[in-house]
Write a protein that holds these residues in place. Structure first.
Motif, short mmCIF file in Angstrom:
data_model
loop_
_atom_site.label_atom_id
_atom_site.label_comp_id
_atom_site.label_asym_id
_atom_site.label_seq_id
_atom_site.Cartn_x
_atom_site.Cartn_y
_atom_site.Cartn_z
N MET A 1 -1.21 -9.47 106.49
CA MET A 1 -2.26 -10.25 105.43
C MET A 1 -1.29 -11.08 105.05
SD MET A 1 -3.95 -8.74 102.00
CE MET A 1 -4.99 -7.62 102.61
N TYR A 2 -2.03 -12.29 104.75
CA TYR A 2 -1.77 -13.64 103.93
C TYR A 2 -1.27 -13.09 102.46
CZ TYR A 2 -2.21 -18.18 102.07
OH TYR A 2 -1.93 -19.49 101.33
N GLN A 3 -0.19 -13.73 101.97
CA GLN A 3 0.30 -13.51 100.60
C GLN A 3 -0.51 -14.50 100.14
OE1 GLN A 3 4.42 -14.25 99.86
NE2 GLN A 3 3.85 -13.78 97.62
N MET A 4 -1.10 -14.01 98.97
CA MET A 4 -2.01 -14.80 98.03
C MET A 4 -1.38 -14.76 96.76
SD MET A 4 -5.85 -14.43 99.22
CE MET A 4 -5.81 -12.78 99.49
N LYS A 5 -1.57 -15.83 95.80
CA LYS A 5 -1.33 -15.93 94.55
C LYS A 5 -2.49 -15.57 93.46
CE LYS A 5 0.92 -18.83 90.90
NZ LYS A 5 1.51 -20.12 90.52
N LEU A 6 -2.55 -14.37 92.84
CA LEU A 6 -3.65 -13.79 92.14
C LEU A 6 -3.66 -13.63 90.80
CD1 LEU A 6 -3.96 -10.55 94.55
CD2 LEU A 6 -4.91 -12.71 94.82
N LEU A 7 -4.74 -13.87 90.05
CA LEU A 7 -4.62 -13.54 88.72
C LEU A 7 -5.51 -12.45 88.42
CD1 LEU A 7 -3.96 -14.23 85.71
CD2 LEU A 7 -5.92 -15.93 85.70
N VAL A 8 -5.09 -11.44 87.75
CA VAL A 8 -6.05 -10.33 87.28
C VAL A 8 -6.26 -10.44 85.93
CG1 VAL A 8 -6.07 -7.89 87.40
CG2 VAL A 8 -5.27 -8.81 89.03
N VAL A 9 -7.69 -10.30 85.64
CA VAL A 9 -7.85 -10.26 83.98
C VAL A 9 -8.82 -9.27 83.83
CG1 VAL A 9 -9.10 -11.92 82.32
CG2 VAL A 9 -8.26 -13.07 84.32
N ASP A 10 -8.22 -8.33 82.70
CA ASP A 10 -9.03 -7.22 82.45
C ASP A 10 -8.13 -6.76 81.23
OD1 ASP A 10 -9.68 -4.43 82.08
OD2 ASP A 10 -10.26 -4.62 84.18
N ASP A 11 -9.16 -6.36 79.88
CA ASP A 11 -8.64 -6.16 78.67
C ASP A 11 -7.97 -4.72 78.48
OD1 ASP A 11 -11.30 -5.22 79.20
OD2 ASP A 11 -11.78 -4.93 77.13
N GLU A 12 -7.92 -3.87 79.79
CA GLU A 12 -7.33 -2.63 79.94
C GLU A 12 -5.99 -2.66 80.36
OE1 GLU A 12 -10.00 0.66 81.31
OE2 GLU A 12 -11.66 -0.86 80.69
N PHE A 19 -3.14 -2.56 88.77
CA PHE A 19 -3.58 -3.79 89.76
C PHE A 19 -2.15 -4.57 90.27
CE2 PHE A 19 -7.84 -3.48 88.80
CZ PHE A 19 -8.56 -4.05 89.89
N ARG A 20 -1.27 -4.84 89.14
CA ARG A 20 0.09 -5.47 89.46
C ARG A 20 0.83 -4.71 90.37
NH1 ARG A 20 3.59 -7.70 84.93
NH2 ARG A 20 3.69 -5.37 84.34
N ALA A 31 -0.26 -12.28 88.69
CA ALA A 31 -0.39 -12.64 87.03
C ALA A 31 -1.20 -11.69 86.49
CB ALA A 31 -0.39 -14.29 87.13
N LEU A 32 -1.06 -11.73 85.22
CA LEU A 32 -2.08 -10.62 84.35
C LEU A 32 -2.45 -11.62 83.11
CD1 LEU A 32 -0.03 -7.30 84.74
CD2 LEU A 32 -1.78 -8.10 86.01
N ALA A 33 -3.52 -11.28 82.93
CA ALA A 33 -4.15 -11.83 81.50
C ALA A 33 -5.01 -10.62 80.74
CB ALA A 33 -5.16 -12.95 81.76
N ALA A 34 -4.99 -10.58 79.52
CA ALA A 34 -5.63 -9.51 78.64
C ALA A 34 -6.80 -9.97 78.38
CB ALA A 34 -4.61 -9.19 77.66
N ASP A 35 -7.29 -11.10 78.59
CA ASP A 35 -8.64 -11.35 78.03
C ASP A 35 -9.21 -12.86 78.63
OD1 ASP A 35 -7.75 -13.76 76.18
OD2 ASP A 35 -7.17 -11.84 74.92
N GLY A 36 -10.29 -13.36 78.63
CA GLY A 36 -10.73 -14.51 79.05
C GLY A 36 -10.08 -15.62 78.54
N ALA A 39 -6.73 -16.00 80.15
CA ALA A 39 -6.92 -16.46 81.56
C ALA A 39 -7.16 -17.82 81.76
CB ALA A 39 -8.01 -15.69 82.15
N ILE A 40 -7.93 -18.48 80.78
CA ILE A 40 -8.07 -20.12 81.07
C ILE A 40 -6.97 -20.72 80.74
CG2 ILE A 40 -9.26 -21.83 79.75
CD1 ILE A 40 -11.73 -19.84 79.24
N GLN A 41 -5.97 -20.34 79.75
CA GLN A 41 -4.74 -21.02 79.55
C GLN A 41 -4.02 -20.97 80.69
OE1 GLN A 41 -2.82 -18.90 76.30
NE2 GLN A 41 -4.22 -20.18 74.62
N MET A 42 -3.83 -19.73 81.40
CA MET A 42 -3.09 -19.70 82.82
C MET A 42 -3.67 -20.45 83.87
SD MET A 42 -2.29 -15.61 82.62
CE MET A 42 -1.25 -15.40 83.83
N ILE A 43 -5.21 -20.63 83.99
CA ILE A 43 -5.85 -21.37 84.86
C ILE A 43 -5.30 -22.80 84.85
CG2 ILE A 43 -8.13 -21.85 85.65
CD1 ILE A 43 -8.86 -19.18 84.95
N ARG A 44 -5.33 -23.16 83.55
CA ARG A 44 -5.01 -24.77 83.13
C ARG A 44 -3.81 -25.01 83.70
NH1 ARG A 44 -8.80 -24.80 77.66
NH2 ARG A 44 -10.37 -25.19 78.64
#
Length: 144
Positions: A1-12, A19-20, A31-36, A39-44
């Motif tokens: 499988m192709y290695q991908m860069k993933l962001l998982v966003v979940d408050d739990e 997931f990580r 990469a992990l984000a605890a809320d939206g 996540a937006i800061q990381m996406i930017r």
């Protein structure tokens, strides 16, 4: 499988850590984000191949994350996951640009399959495919 860069966003947090662990074991950079909002800061500040986000979260929900991802990087795939699945929310997510929609709980094999389908159609995997093709040619030459 192709290695991908993933962001998982979940408050739990336990779910984020699971997931990580599982996605890293499958060879992905996670990469992990605890809320939206986080996540937006990381996406930017970084580019991800796929964002996997919960639908219901405090601060900003998964549809808000989806909109922000599509604004910043229109070609980034987004998978929405939720324990509160409904036909209406699935249709809404897909109309707004989600690549896929998963109902919690789900097996990680199901997620791996969906990530593999995303990788197969992704132009970002062309260098990987070229390297794989070159390796196969070298193997054929070696066997002669």
């Amino acid at each position: 499988m192709y290695q991908m860069k993933l962001l998982v966003v979940d408050d739990e947090e336990p779910l984020r850590l699971l997931f990580r662990q599982r996605l890293s074991e499958a060879g992905h950079e996670v990469a992990l984000a605890a809320d939206g909002g986080e996540a937006i800061q990381m996406i930017r500040s970084a580019r991800f191949d796929v964002v996997i986000t919960d639908l219901k979260m405090p601060v900003l929900d998964g549809l808000g994350v989806l909109s922000a991802v599509k604004e910043e990087h229109a070609d980034t795939d987004v998978i929405i996951m939720t324990a509160y699945a409904s036909v209406d929310s699935a249709i809404d997510a897909m109309r707004k640009g989600a690549t896929d929609y998963l109902c919690k709980p789900f097996e990680f094999d199901e997620l791996y399959l969906r990530l593999e389908k995303i990788a197969e159609k992704s132009p970002r995997q062309l260098p990987f495919l070229c390297n794989l093709f070159q390796a196969q040619i070298q193997l054929v030459k070696f066997k002669r």
